[in-house]
Structures are given as C-alpha cells and as structure tokens.
Design a protein around this motif. Structure first.
Motif, PDB file in Angstrom:
ATOM      1  N   ASP A 292       0.814  -1.213   0.000  1.00 24.90           N
ATOM      2  CA  ASP A 292       0.000   0.000   0.000  1.00 24.90           C
ATOM      3  C   ASP A 292       0.851   1.269   0.000  1.00 24.90           C
ATOM      4  O   ASP A 292       0.483   2.274  -0.610  1.00 24.90           O
ATOM      5  CB  ASP A 292      -0.937   0.007   1.211  1.00 24.90           C
ATOM      6  CG  ASP A 292      -1.971  -1.115   1.151  1.00 24.90           C
ATOM      7  OD1 ASP A 292      -2.153  -1.683   0.062  1.00 24.90           O
ATOM      8  OD2 ASP A 292      -2.571  -1.419   2.193  1.00 24.90           O
ATOM      9  N   LYS A 293       1.979   1.225   0.697  1.00 24.59           N
ATOM     10  CA  LYS A 293       2.830   2.410   0.771  1.00 24.59           C
ATOM     11  C   LYS A 293       3.342   2.789  -0.615  1.00 24.59           C
ATOM     12  O   LYS A 293       3.410   3.979  -0.962  1.00 24.59           O
ATOM     13  CB  LYS A 293       3.991   2.180   1.738  1.00 24.59           C
ATOM     14  CG  LYS A 293       3.561   2.138   3.200  1.00 24.59           C
ATOM     15  CD  LYS A 293       4.674   1.712   4.116  1.00 24.59           C
ATOM     16  CE  LYS A 293       5.846   2.671   4.092  1.00 24.59           C
ATOM     17  NZ  LYS A 293       6.823   2.363   5.159  1.00 24.59           N
ATOM     18  N   PHE A 294       3.721   1.788  -1.400  1.00 20.94           N
ATOM     19  CA  PHE A 294       4.198   2.085  -2.748  1.00 20.94           C
ATOM     20  C   PHE A 294       3.060   2.619  -3.617  1.00 20.94           C
ATOM     21  O   PHE A 294       3.269   3.521  -4.433  1.00 20.94           O
ATOM     22  CB  PHE A 294       4.825   0.841  -3.372  1.00 20.94           C
ATOM     23  CG  PHE A 294       6.157   0.475  -2.781  1.00 20.94           C
ATOM     24  CD1 PHE A 294       7.321   1.035  -3.266  1.00 20.94           C
ATOM     25  CD2 PHE A 294       6.242  -0.405  -1.718  1.00 20.94           C
ATOM     26  CE1 PHE A 294       8.555   0.722  -2.725  1.00 20.94           C
ATOM     27  CE2 PHE A 294       7.461  -0.734  -1.157  1.00 20.94           C
ATOM     28  CZ  PHE A 294       8.630  -0.171  -1.661  1.00 20.94           C
ATOM     29  N   ALA A 295       1.877   2.061  -3.439  1.00 16.38           N
ATOM     30  CA  ALA A 295       0.721   2.565  -4.193  1.00 16.38           C
ATOM     31  C   ALA A 295       0.456   4.026  -3.848  1.00 16.38           C
ATOM     32  O   ALA A 295       0.139   4.843  -4.729  1.00 16.38           O
ATOM     33  CB  ALA A 295      -0.515   1.712  -3.903  1.00 16.38           C
ATOM     34  N   ARG A 296       0.589   4.374  -2.567  1.00 19.04           N
ATOM     35  CA  ARG A 296       0.386   5.770  -2.158  1.00 19.04           C
ATOM     36  C   ARG A 296       1.469   6.673  -2.732  1.00 19.04           C
ATOM     37  O   ARG A 296       1.195   7.813  -3.149  1.00 19.04           O
ATOM     38  CB  ARG A 296       0.348   5.872  -0.628  1.00 19.04           C
ATOM     39  CG  ARG A 296      -0.889   5.243  -0.006  1.00 19.04           C
ATOM     40  CD  ARG A 296      -1.067   5.675   1.442  1.00 19.04           C
ATOM     41  NE  ARG A 296       0.012   5.219   2.307  1.00 19.04           N
ATOM     42  CZ  ARG A 296      -0.017   4.069   2.981  1.00 19.04           C
ATOM     43  NH1 ARG A 296      -1.064   3.248   2.843  1.00 19.04           N
ATOM     44  NH2 ARG A 296       0.978   3.721   3.775  1.00 19.04           N
TER      45      ARG A 296
END
Length: 339
Positions: A292-296
């Motif tokens: 999720d962090k990379f998606a953000r």
C-alpha cells in the motif's frame, strides 16, 4: 535582506552530523538532506556509521545503550569537552535510540531530525521528515513526496561528463531503465524480467530510440541475465547496459534520458527520477506482500504530474521537477531559527 545576509556572514558554519547504519540507500537520505541544508547556509558535515552488536540489534530502542554498539561503529557522540553538533540528521531504525539520546544528552543544543517514519512518538524529535506515503502526521512532522536524496541538477550534470562520448550520440528518445529487484514486498523472477524487457524493448524500438539500463544491488542475478539478454537481442536496440564494472553511469543516465522507467519496488529511484522533470514511467513487479505504501507513493507522484504507469508507449509529458529535499532543508533551518 541585508540583515539576513549579514547574519549569514558573521554566523559560524553549522556543524551537521549525519548518522545511519551505513547502507547507501539509507545514508543518502540523511546525507542528501544535510547537503541541501549546506547549499542554503555554510555548514560542515560529518558522517557517522553505526551498527549494533548482533545480540542487541533486535532490542526495542528504549532498551539500547551505546555500549551495545558494535566495535566497528563510529563514536556517535562527542568526547567529553568536545561540542555537540548543531544539527543531527539520522535515518533508519538502527539510529533511533541514538537520536533520542542526542536530544537529551545535548541539553537541547543539538537540533535532532529523523527521516522516515520512526514508528515512535514523533514529538520526541525536533523534526521528522517523512515520506507522505508513510501516512504519519503531527506538529513535528514534515511530509514530503518520496524521501530526501542527493540528486541535484549540478550533480547529475557533473556525473554525465564521463559518459558524454558514449551517450550523446545515442538516438533519441533515450530511455533510462532503472531496474530494482527482490524486497519485502516485491520480486523479479526470471519470467517477469523477460516479459518486462520484451515490453520495454518494443516501446523503445517503436520510438526508434535507445536504451540506458542499470540494475540495483537487489536485482537477482538470473533476472539481470534474462533482462540483459532480451534487451541485447541481436540487431535490436542501441544503447548501454551497465554491468556493474567501472564508474556508475546512474547520474549520466538521468541527465541524458528523455524518459525514465523505474520498477515499482523502489521509492528512492522514483523520487530521484521525479527530481529531473522528465517523464517517469512505473514498471510493474511481482507483488509478494501488500504494498500500500508504494501505491500511495505512486499516486502522490501522479498527482504531482511526475509519474504514470508504463503503458507500453513512450508518450511524453511535462511537469515542474520535484525539489522536496530542498523544501525540507528550508523547513529545518526555519525551525532552527536560521532561515
């Protein structure tokens, strides 16, 4: 304006201490921020690399003490009678207990900055410079797109000089391909590496351009071999694939690129690429855990106009180069009362 110039003239240089566990990707975050401060005001930078003895490495930060440091570590604190640094900039979990000690032991003389999400009470530091995709907030938190880094137009231009003869003559568009690899959240198996190389190679071939490929330390050897083989297919693409020997062409690739393709596993490479103002295309990897962090991060870069998912084409776009490290440096000096 004159008052500010006079203060800078008569004030002694800032003493800045950069602290990390010595890993390049970690150290460059703290060092990049320190260098950005140095570009704004006279400053002397000292780099300290630390590591904990294996028996104590996994202990909670609150239980660690300096005597638990490995003998190979630099001494993180000044010797008795020596001055504390004006500014302490540290990165990574390993540095957290030392940052907290520095703030306490210096009696407030040292302004303590921690980069990344410390997963600790942010109010215990003077400032936390954290990637916006970490999702932390607070009065002592400055959120930036990506992480601090050392990429500047000057350093990129200087790094390009050694490769000018090899890269200037390449047909345009010149496409830099920055390949990451295995991490906690992503992987690059051989089959996926071949598929990526085929797709990227087709896009460059269709545009009648050239390639500039580099790998990270995390790239699996088999993936590297497959990707190199596919990109080097006989009669295929002009360009350069760096094999890890000789001078690193990373800055030269950023300088000469018309497009930059970055695998989605690397937040640092994506943020550095976005500092150039050139189109950044995000290449998909194989996800091994939720990321999720990379998606953000990628959503943040899209919102800034810097990056888009790679769609098999090399359509271009423009945006203002990101200068988040410089913005963080200005905030550090402002909070220190030296802006």
């Amino acid at each position: 304006m004159l008052d500010r110039a006079f203060r800078r003239f008569v004030t002694r240089p800032l003493s800045i201490q950069v602290v990390s566990d010595g890993r390049i990707g970690m150290e460059n975050q703290a060092l990049g921020l320190a260098e950005a401060v140095q570009r704004l005001t006279p400053a002397d930078i000292t780099v300290k690399r630390i590591r904990w003895k294996p028996a104590f490495d996994k202990l909670p930060s609150a239980l660690k003490a300096p005597w638990m440091l490995d003998a190979s570590s630099d001494a993180p604190f000044p010797a008795p009678g020596e001055p504390w640094p004006d500014l302490w900039i540290a990165t990574g979990r390993a540095t957290l207990p030392l940052s907290l000690m520095a703030k306490r032991r210096s009696g407030g003389r040292t302004f303590v900055v921690q980069t990344q999400d410390p997963r600790w009470r942010t109010g215990d530091f003077d400032l936390v410079v954290a990637p916006r995709h970490d999702g932390i907030e607070g009065p002592n938190v400055l959120s930036i797109t990506g992480s601090p880094h050392r990429v500047t137009p000057e350093r990129v231009a200087e790094g390009a000089k050694a490769f000018a003869e090899r890269l200037e003559a390449l047909p345009r568009p010149r496409v830099a391909v920055l390949v990451g690899g295995k991490s906690r959240t992503h992987d690059l198996p051989a089959g996926h590496a071949a598929s990526l190389a085929f797709s990227v190679g087709d896009a460059i071939d269709d545009a009648k351009g050239s390639m500039m490929v580099t790998y990270s330390r995390r790239t699996p050897e088999v993936a590297k071999d497959v990707f190199t083989f596919e990109m080097n297919a006989p009669g295929h693409l002009p360009g350069l694939i760096w094999d890890g020997t000789g001078p690193n062409p990373y800055f030269a690739f950023l300088h000469y690129a018309d497009h930059i393709l970055v695998t989605e596993d690397s937040a640092n490479m994506a943020a550095e690429a976005a500092s150039t103002g050139k189109p950044v295309h995000i290449l998909p990897m194989v996800a091994t855990k939720p990321a999720d962090k990379f998606a953000r991060l990628h959503a943040d870069l899209r919102d800034r106009g810097a990056a888009r998912p790679f769609d098999g084409t090399l359509d271009g776009w423009t945006y203002d180069p990101l200068a988040e490290t410089d913005r963080a440096a200005r905030e550090v000096l402002k909070r220190m009362g030296r802006d």
